[in-house]
Design a protein around this motif. Sequence first.
Motif, PDB file in Angstrom:
ATOM      1  N   LEU A 169     -25.595 -63.195  43.404  1.00 20.92           N
ATOM      2  CA  LEU A 169     -26.134 -62.756  44.695  1.00 20.92           C
ATOM      3  C   LEU A 169     -26.295 -61.239  44.760  1.00 20.92           C
ATOM      4  O   LEU A 169     -27.172 -60.743  45.460  1.00 20.92           O
ATOM      5  N   ARG A 170     -25.460 -60.506  44.035  1.00 17.49           N
ATOM      6  CA  ARG A 170     -25.557 -59.035  44.033  1.00 17.49           C
ATOM      7  C   ARG A 170     -26.854 -58.536  43.415  1.00 17.49           C
ATOM      8  O   ARG A 170     -27.228 -57.385  43.607  1.00 17.49           O
ATOM      9  N   LYS A 171     -27.534 -59.386  42.664  1.00 14.82           N
ATOM     10  CA  LYS A 171     -28.787 -58.992  42.005  1.00 14.82           C
ATOM     11  C   LYS A 171     -29.947 -58.868  42.989  1.00 14.82           C
ATOM     12  O   LYS A 171     -30.941 -58.226  42.691  1.00 14.82           O
ATOM     13  N   PHE A 172     -29.806 -59.486  44.150  1.00 11.53           N
ATOM     14  CA  PHE A 172     -30.895 -59.466  45.124  1.00 11.53           C
ATOM     15  C   PHE A 172     -30.882 -58.187  45.943  1.00 11.53           C
ATOM     16  O   PHE A 172     -29.825 -57.618  46.219  1.00 11.53           O
ATOM     17  N   ARG A 173     -32.073 -57.772  46.352  1.00 10.40           N
ATOM     18  CA  ARG A 173     -32.193 -56.665  47.282  1.00 10.40           C
ATOM     19  C   ARG A 173     -31.776 -57.196  48.649  1.00 10.40           C
ATOM     20  O   ARG A 173     -32.067 -58.321  48.993  1.00 10.40           O
ATOM     21  N   GLY A 174     -31.083 -56.417  49.416  1.00 10.51           N
ATOM     22  CA  GLY A 174     -30.590 -56.878  50.707  1.00 10.51           C
ATOM     23  C   GLY A 174     -29.191 -57.455  50.552  1.00 10.51           C
ATOM     24  O   GLY A 174     -28.517 -57.233  49.560  1.00 10.51           O
ATOM     25  N   THR A 175     -28.776 -58.211  51.555  1.00  9.66           N
ATOM     26  CA  THR A 175     -27.431 -58.774  51.579  1.00  9.66           C
ATOM     27  C   THR A 175     -27.501 -60.284  51.727  1.00  9.66           C
ATOM     28  O   THR A 175     -28.240 -60.794  52.575  1.00  9.66           O
ATOM     29  N   VAL A 176     -26.726 -60.977  50.906  1.00  7.51           N
ATOM     30  CA  VAL A 176     -26.524 -62.415  51.062  1.00  7.51           C
ATOM     31  C   VAL A 176     -25.020 -62.623  51.145  1.00  7.51           C
ATOM     32  O   VAL A 176     -24.299 -62.343  50.187  1.00  7.51           O
ATOM     33  N   GLN A 177     -24.546 -63.060  52.296  1.00  5.84           N
ATOM     34  CA  GLN A 177     -23.113 -63.312  52.482  1.00  5.84           C
ATOM     35  C   GLN A 177     -22.908 -64.804  52.685  1.00  5.84           C
ATOM     36  O   GLN A 177     -23.504 -65.402  53.582  1.00  5.84           O
ATOM     37  N   LEU A 178     -22.086 -65.406  51.830  1.00  6.30           N
ATOM     38  CA  LEU A 178     -21.750 -66.813  51.957  1.00  6.30           C
ATOM     39  C   LEU A 178     -20.400 -66.939  52.646  1.00  6.30           C
ATOM     40  O   LEU A 178     -19.448 -66.247  52.287  1.00  6.30           O
ATOM     41  N   LEU A 179     -20.349 -67.837  53.625  1.00  9.23           N
ATOM     42  CA  LEU A 179     -19.149 -68.014  54.438  1.00  9.23           C
ATOM     43  C   LEU A 179     -18.774 -69.485  54.505  1.00  9.23           C
ATOM     44  O   LEU A 179     -19.634 -70.361  54.371  1.00  9.23           O
ATOM     45  N   ASP A 180     -17.513 -69.740  54.763  1.00  7.46           N
ATOM     46  CA  ASP A 180     -17.059 -71.097  55.019  1.00  7.46           C
ATOM     47  C   ASP A 180     -17.621 -71.508  56.382  1.00  7.46           C
ATOM     48  O   ASP A 180     -17.222 -70.969  57.417  1.00  7.46           O
ATOM     49  N   ALA A 181     -18.556 -72.442  56.380  1.00  7.62           N
ATOM     50  CA  ALA A 181     -19.240 -72.829  57.619  1.00  7.62           C
ATOM     51  C   ALA A 181     -18.289 -73.394  58.666  1.00  7.62           C
ATOM     52  O   ALA A 181     -18.561 -73.300  59.860  1.00  7.62           O
ATOM     53  N   ARG A 182     -17.165 -73.951  58.227  1.00  7.14           N
ATOM     54  CA  ARG A 182     -16.217 -74.515  59.203  1.00  7.14           C
ATOM     55  C   ARG A 182     -15.671 -73.445  60.147  1.00  7.14           C
ATOM     56  O   ARG A 182     -15.295 -73.748  61.271  1.00  7.14           O
ATOM     57  N   ALA A 183     -15.619 -72.194  59.687  1.00 10.20           N
ATOM     58  CA  ALA A 183     -15.051 -71.104  60.486  1.00 10.20           C
ATOM     59  C   ALA A 183     -16.115 -70.329  61.260  1.00 10.20           C
ATOM     60  O   ALA A 183     -15.839 -69.271  61.815  1.00 10.20           O
ATOM     61  N   VAL A 184     -17.325 -70.870  61.301  1.00  6.11           N
ATOM     62  CA  VAL A 184     -18.415 -70.254  62.058  1.00  6.11           C
ATOM     63  C   VAL A 184     -18.763 -71.189  63.207  1.00  6.11           C
ATOM     64  O   VAL A 184     -18.933 -72.383  63.014  1.00  6.11           O
ATOM     65  N   ALA A 185     -18.854 -70.645  64.401  1.00  7.86           N
ATOM     66  CA  ALA A 185     -19.079 -71.461  65.608  1.00  7.86           C
ATOM     67  C   ALA A 185     -20.563 -71.627  65.913  1.00  7.86           C
ATOM     68  O   ALA A 185     -20.976 -71.580  67.060  1.00  7.86           O
ATOM     69  N   GLY A 186     -21.382 -71.791  64.883  1.00 10.39           N
ATOM     70  CA  GLY A 186     -22.793 -72.029  65.104  1.00 10.39           C
ATOM     71  C   GLY A 186     -23.676 -70.872  64.681  1.00 10.39           C
ATOM     72  O   GLY A 186     -23.212 -69.773  64.362  1.00 10.39           O
ATOM     73  N   ARG A 187     -24.973 -71.141  64.668  1.00  8.71           N
ATOM     74  CA  ARG A 187     -25.981 -70.160  64.250  1.00  8.71           C
ATOM     75  C   ARG A 187     -25.909 -68.886  65.094  1.00  8.71           C
ATOM     76  O   ARG A 187     -25.985 -67.774  64.559  1.00  8.71           O
ATOM     77  N   ASP A 188     -25.779 -69.024  66.404  1.00 11.21           N
ATOM     78  CA  ASP A 188     -25.741 -67.831  67.259  1.00 11.21           C
ATOM     79  C   ASP A 188     -24.539 -66.944  66.950  1.00 11.21           C
ATOM     80  O   ASP A 188     -24.637 -65.721  66.977  1.00 11.21           O
ATOM     81  N   HIS A 189     -23.403 -67.558  66.668  1.00 14.07           N
ATOM     82  CA  HIS A 189     -22.201 -66.805  66.308  1.00 14.07           C
ATOM     83  C   HIS A 189     -22.458 -65.995  65.035  1.00 14.07           C
ATOM     84  O   HIS A 189     -22.146 -64.798  64.961  1.00 14.07           O
ATOM     85  N   ALA A 190     -23.063 -66.634  64.016  1.00 12.82           N
ATOM     86  CA  ALA A 190     -23.363 -65.941  62.754  1.00 12.82           C
ATOM     87  C   ALA A 190     -24.385 -64.823  62.968  1.00 12.82           C
ATOM     88  O   ALA A 190     -24.217 -63.712  62.446  1.00 12.82           O
ATOM     89  N   LEU A 191     -25.445 -65.101  63.716  1.00 15.99           N
ATOM     90  CA  LEU A 191     -26.466 -64.076  63.986  1.00 15.99           C
ATOM     91  C   LEU A 191     -25.871 -62.889  64.740  1.00 15.99           C
ATOM     92  O   LEU A 191     -26.158 -61.732  64.427  1.00 15.99           O
ATOM     93  N   HIS A 192     -25.052 -63.193  65.730  1.00 17.28           N
ATOM     94  CA  HIS A 192     -24.424 -62.141  66.538  1.00 17.28           C
ATOM     95  C   HIS A 192     -23.548 -61.240  65.657  1.00 17.28           C
ATOM     96  O   HIS A 192     -23.628 -60.009  65.731  1.00 17.28           O
ATOM     97  N   GLY A 193     -22.744 -61.868  64.785  1.00 19.56           N
ATOM     98  CA  GLY A 193     -21.890 -61.088  63.888  1.00 19.56           C
ATOM     99  C   GLY A 193     -22.698 -60.239  62.924  1.00 19.56           C
ATOM    100  O   GLY A 193     -22.369 -59.076  62.671  1.00 19.56           O
ATOM    101  N   ALA A 194     -23.769 -60.819  62.367  1.00 17.98           N
ATOM    102  CA  ALA A 194     -24.609 -60.071  61.428  1.00 17.98           C
ATOM    103  C   ALA A 194     -25.283 -58.886  62.115  1.00 17.98           C
ATOM    104  O   ALA A 194     -25.352 -57.784  61.559  1.00 17.98           O
TER     105      ALA A 194
END
Length: 158
Positions: free
Chosen positions: A24-49
């Motif tokens: 993933l470090r080879k890509f331009r930009g950022t790709v962060q993989l997370l344990d989806a169980r600890a994310v409270a939905g798409r809006d929570h992830a977008l808000h954090g990002a």
Amino acid sequence: MRVKIEVAGYRGRIGSVEGILSELRKFRGTVQLLDARAVAGRDHALHGALHAVRAFERGNNISSDTGIEVCLRIAGMRQISRALELLGIREGEMEICAVLIDCDEGLEFLDSRFQRDDGVLEPDEEYLRRVYGLGTEADLLGVEDALIERTTMLIIDS
């Protein structure tokens, strides 16, 4: 400055955490993989990002790494080790929340490695209450909004 943030859900097997992170470090930009169980939905992830990106713009980021900053902001805490314990990926089968910031080719790569399933982004409220120690704030606001509020306030987990 305009930033492109994408959130996607996946199911898959991680053979080597360091191996996938190296790819993933080879890509331009950022790709962060997370344990989806600890994310409270798409809006929570977008808000954090979004808060992570803004922290770098303001110069008040906690980490020097954008991906780690995303993890901290989604977790709503300043402790990197605790945020990674909650949200970090691990070897084996897992549900993954991918957060991509200004990374156009990242989704294609992830689609080739894992099975796309945005259903993993649906929050398990009991699990989230337990791992984040949510109390009355979740009763008043709901789990997702309580965690979004923590991101906004960056409450320190003590």
